[in-house]
Design an enzyme around this catalytic site. Structure first.
Site, PDB file in Angstrom:
ATOM      1  N   GLY A 131       3.809 -16.120  20.148  1.00 54.61           N
ATOM      2  CA  GLY A 131       3.897 -15.382  18.895  1.00 54.61           C
ATOM      3  C   GLY A 131       4.122 -13.903  19.030  1.00 54.61           C
ATOM      4  O   GLY A 131       4.442 -13.233  18.050  1.00 54.61           O
ATOM      5  N   GLY A 132       3.925 -13.351  20.242  1.00 53.12           N
ATOM      6  CA  GLY A 132       4.193 -11.933  20.447  1.00 53.12           C
ATOM      7  C   GLY A 132       3.247 -11.026  19.685  1.00 53.12           C
ATOM      8  O   GLY A 132       2.157 -11.424  19.254  1.00 53.12           O
ATOM      9  N   THR A 133       3.688  -9.785  19.496  1.00 53.29           N
ATOM     10  CA  THR A 133       2.849  -8.753  18.887  1.00 53.29           C
ATOM     11  C   THR A 133       2.427  -9.112  17.468  1.00 53.29           C
ATOM     12  O   THR A 133       1.250  -9.012  17.112  1.00 53.29           O
ATOM     13  CB  THR A 133       3.602  -7.410  18.875  1.00 53.29           C
ATOM     14  OG1 THR A 133       3.827  -6.990  20.230  1.00 53.29           O
ATOM     15  CG2 THR A 133       2.783  -6.342  18.156  1.00 53.29           C
TER      16      THR A 133
ATOM     17  N   LYS B 227      -3.311  -7.091   8.978  1.00 57.53           N
ATOM     18  CA  LYS B 227      -3.277  -7.258   7.528  1.00 57.53           C
ATOM     19  C   LYS B 227      -4.439  -8.107   7.034  1.00 57.53           C
ATOM     20  O   LYS B 227      -4.896  -7.959   5.887  1.00 57.53           O
ATOM     21  CB  LYS B 227      -1.940  -7.850   7.079  1.00 57.53           C
ATOM     22  CG  LYS B 227      -0.725  -7.007   7.466  1.00 57.53           C
ATOM     23  CD  LYS B 227      -0.966  -5.519   7.288  1.00 57.53           C
ATOM     24  CE  LYS B 227       0.083  -4.672   7.970  1.00 57.53           C
ATOM     25  NZ  LYS B 227      -0.202  -4.282   9.362  1.00 57.53           N
TER      26      LYS B 227
ATOM     27  N   TYR C  13       1.567   5.124  11.753  1.00 62.28           N
ATOM     28  CA  TYR C  13       1.200   3.970  10.947  1.00 62.28           C
ATOM     29  C   TYR C  13      -0.014   3.232  11.505  1.00 62.28           C
ATOM     30  O   TYR C  13      -0.916   2.848  10.754  1.00 62.28           O
ATOM     31  CB  TYR C  13       2.397   3.011  10.842  1.00 62.28           C
ATOM     32  CG  TYR C  13       3.620   3.713  10.360  1.00 62.28           C
ATOM     33  CD1 TYR C  13       3.749   4.046   9.016  1.00 62.28           C
ATOM     34  CD2 TYR C  13       4.627   4.107  11.235  1.00 62.28           C
ATOM     35  CE1 TYR C  13       4.846   4.747   8.561  1.00 62.28           C
ATOM     36  CE2 TYR C  13       5.729   4.809  10.781  1.00 62.28           C
ATOM     37  CZ  TYR C  13       5.833   5.128   9.451  1.00 62.28           C
ATOM     38  OH  TYR C  13       6.908   5.834   9.012  1.00 62.28           O
TER      39      TYR C  13
ATOM     40  N   LEU D 230      -3.248   5.368  11.010  1.00 64.54           N
ATOM     41  CA  LEU D 230      -3.674   5.455   9.615  1.00 64.54           C
ATOM     42  C   LEU D 230      -4.239   4.132   9.106  1.00 64.54           C
ATOM     43  O   LEU D 230      -5.247   4.112   8.391  1.00 64.54           O
ATOM     44  CB  LEU D 230      -2.502   5.896   8.736  1.00 64.54           C
ATOM     45  CG  LEU D 230      -1.925   7.286   9.009  1.00 64.54           C
ATOM     46  CD1 LEU D 230      -0.915   7.657   7.939  1.00 64.54           C
ATOM     47  CD2 LEU D 230      -3.020   8.347   9.088  1.00 64.54           C
ATOM     48  N   GLU D 231      -3.594   3.026   9.458  1.00 63.44           N
ATOM     49  CA  GLU D 231      -4.090   1.728   8.994  1.00 63.44           C
ATOM     50  C   GLU D 231      -5.491   1.456   9.529  1.00 63.44           C
ATOM     51  O   GLU D 231      -6.391   1.060   8.785  1.00 63.44           O
ATOM     52  CB  GLU D 231      -3.123   0.615   9.406  1.00 63.44           C
ATOM     53  CG  GLU D 231      -1.830   0.619   8.596  1.00 63.44           C
ATOM     54  CD  GLU D 231      -0.902  -0.526   8.969  1.00 63.44           C
ATOM     55  OE1 GLU D 231      -1.374  -1.534   9.538  1.00 63.44           O
ATOM     56  OE2 GLU D 231       0.307  -0.420   8.696  1.00 63.44           O
TER      57      GLU D 231
ATOM     58  N   HIS E 226       7.379  -5.582 -18.675  1.00 61.64           N
ATOM     59  CA  HIS E 226       6.268  -4.693 -19.020  1.00 61.64           C
ATOM     60  C   HIS E 226       4.995  -5.530 -19.155  1.00 61.64           C
ATOM     61  O   HIS E 226       5.037  -6.648 -19.680  1.00 61.64           O
ATOM     62  CB  HIS E 226       6.560  -3.979 -20.345  1.00 61.64           C
ATOM     63  CG  HIS E 226       5.411  -3.147 -20.820  1.00 61.64           C
ATOM     64  ND1 HIS E 226       5.161  -1.893 -20.350  1.00 61.64           N
ATOM     65  CD2 HIS E 226       4.433  -3.428 -21.726  1.00 61.64           C
ATOM     66  CE1 HIS E 226       4.087  -1.402 -20.943  1.00 61.64           C
ATOM     67  NE2 HIS E 226       3.625  -2.319 -21.793  1.00 61.64           N
TER      68      HIS E 226
END
Length: 454
Positions: free
Chosen positions: A37-39, A49, A176, A179-180, A437
């Site tokens: 699956g790699g990184t 996430k 990135y 910060l995450e 909307h």
């Protein structure tokens, strides 16, 4: 052993390419030195996430009083349970890949480290494998700056193995990754200090976005120290002390944990490429042409190792480019791709194409449409008004040059602009569209009604 094609690495591009080659009758070997699956699957998108989702739940639980939601009692964060959930998601993804690769009669999965012996062969675990086509998909790894060798530092990989929340997490790097992790661990309960050598966070973005993110982070209690070049770190009792060459503030800082988020480098240094005619650039990335072909006609490079994108979606597009030249009528090219990405902080920053700084340097006559999130009804209704939206339009063609969005949901509705850019149509198509909307994206047509001079 001889194969029609050998793929080195099972990141985003590798398994998809293996399946396509096998479907078309190729005898394929795919080599993986670590986890399938790699990184992305193991130490990137999937686990981070999952952590971001947990961190947001904790933040909402602690910060909903303004919306009339009161939580009686404390909100506890159990990092061990968060890690277990992450590990389960990763295991499921690995299992799916393992099943796909091992049940295809035309694919041979080889576990071990591959090194090129020459342009037509690699060695894995003492065995030699030959092929007429090679596809390098080896990804990247964290860059470790000099001066940190003597301390027990964390990377984006090892920090995901923690089961206890750090008391004080020092992060070197305001990109990135930094910060995450900084925001999520602050929301988990850590004291967080982010050090960056530049004068803004996210140096590739326009200054106003870097400043806005710094203010958002400060509002959450994260200390951001810019213009701080970290010289080295050493153990100080049970803490880590970082020395800083800085214009303001203390020249040293102590914390319980240190995360190095100072960029990534390609996994090409121990691949045996010196035994081939494959050319690298001065940073170690494999040089490729518009079809992702290297300087050797039967060797291609896909994913992070080619320096043409450091994202899962660009790696998958690399597969699509190579696959199109193998089996499809419509040929895709690297030059067809618009750069797009997101920083999955909260609120997220999303970007496609050029920003104001790049447009100015290129000397392009352009206009800009903008809207602060504080003037968008849905953002106000959700109580999430931080950030801004900006879209840049070329005057001569009326086509969109790029956009940068910072705000709730920005990582989703940026695709409205991305799709328009790929369609090659003028911005007026979106301007005249009718959106639903109340949504944040309904303001994109409205903000395009009167673009102004930059």
């Amino acid at each position: 052993m001889e194969f029609d094609a050998i793929i080195i690495g099972t990141g985003q591009a590798g398994p998809s390419l293996a399946a396509s080659l096998a479907k078309n009758g190729y005898k394929v070997a795919i080599i993986e030195k670590e986890h399938l699956g790699g990184t992305c699957v193991n130490v990137g998108c999937t686990p981070t996430k999952a952590y971001v989702a947990s961190a947001r739940r904790a933040f909402i639980a602690k910060n909903s009083a303004d919306l009339g939601i009161e939580v009686n009692g404390s909100v506890a964060v159990n990092l061990k349970v968060i890690k277990e959930r992450k590990d389960k998601i990763i295991a499921d993804s690995r299992s799916g890949l393992d099943n796909m690769l091992n049940t295809n009669e035309n694919i041979t999965l080889i576990h071990g480290k591959a090194r090129f012996l020459d342009n037509y062969s690699v060695e894995v675990n003492g065995k030699t494998y030959e092929a007429s086509k090679f596809y390098i998909n080896v990804g990247g790894k964290p860059r470790i700056p000099e001066g940190f060798e003597g301390v027990n530092y964390l990377t984006n990989e090892s920090i995901l193995e923690l089961e206890e929340i750090p008391e004080h997490l020092i992060i070197v790097g305001g990109g990135y990754i930094g910060l995450e992790f900084g925001q999520m661990f602050r929301r988990f309960g850590s004291k967080v200090t982010i050090l960056d050598r530049g004068d803004q966070l996210l140096k590739k973005e326009d200054l106003e976005f870097g400043k806005a993110i710094a203010e958002i982070f400060k509002g959450e209690g994260i200390e951001v120290r810019l213009n701080s070049d970290c010289i080295n770190a050493k153990k100080s009792g049970d803490q880590i002390e970082v020395s800083i060459n800085c214009k303001e503030g203390s020249p040293t800082i102590k914390g319980s944990h240190l995360l190095l988020a100072a960029g990534r480098i390609p996994n090409t240094d121990d691949l045996g490429l010196e035994n081939t005619n494959v050319n690298l650039d001065d940073r170690g990335y494999i040089r490729v042409n518009d079809e992702l072909q290297t300087s050797v006609h039967h060797i291609w490079a896909l994913g992070d190792c080619n320096g043409e994108g450091a994202f899962t979606h660009t790696a998958y597009n690399d597969f699509q480019i190579v696959n199109s030249h193998l089996f499809e009528d419509k040929k895709r090219l690297l030059s067809d791709r618009y750069t797009c990405y997101a920083a999955f902080i909260d609120p997220p920053l999303a970007r496609v194409g050029m920003n104001a700084s790049e447009i100015g340097k290129a000397g392009i006559q352009a206009r800009v449409s903008s809207r602060p999130m504080a003037k968008i009804a849905r953002a106000k209704e959700m109580g999430e008004t931080q950030g801004m939206l900006k879209i840049y339009i070329e005057e001569s063609t009326e086509k969109i040059l790029g956009a940068t969005f910072l705000g709730t949901g920005a990582d989703e509705y940026i695709h409205t602009v991305i799709d328009q850019m790929y369609a090659g149509q003028p911005y007026t198509i979106i301007r005249d569209a009718v959106h639903i909307h109340p949504t944040v994206s309904e303001l994109i047509p409205t903000m395009l009604e009167q673009p102004r001079e930059m």
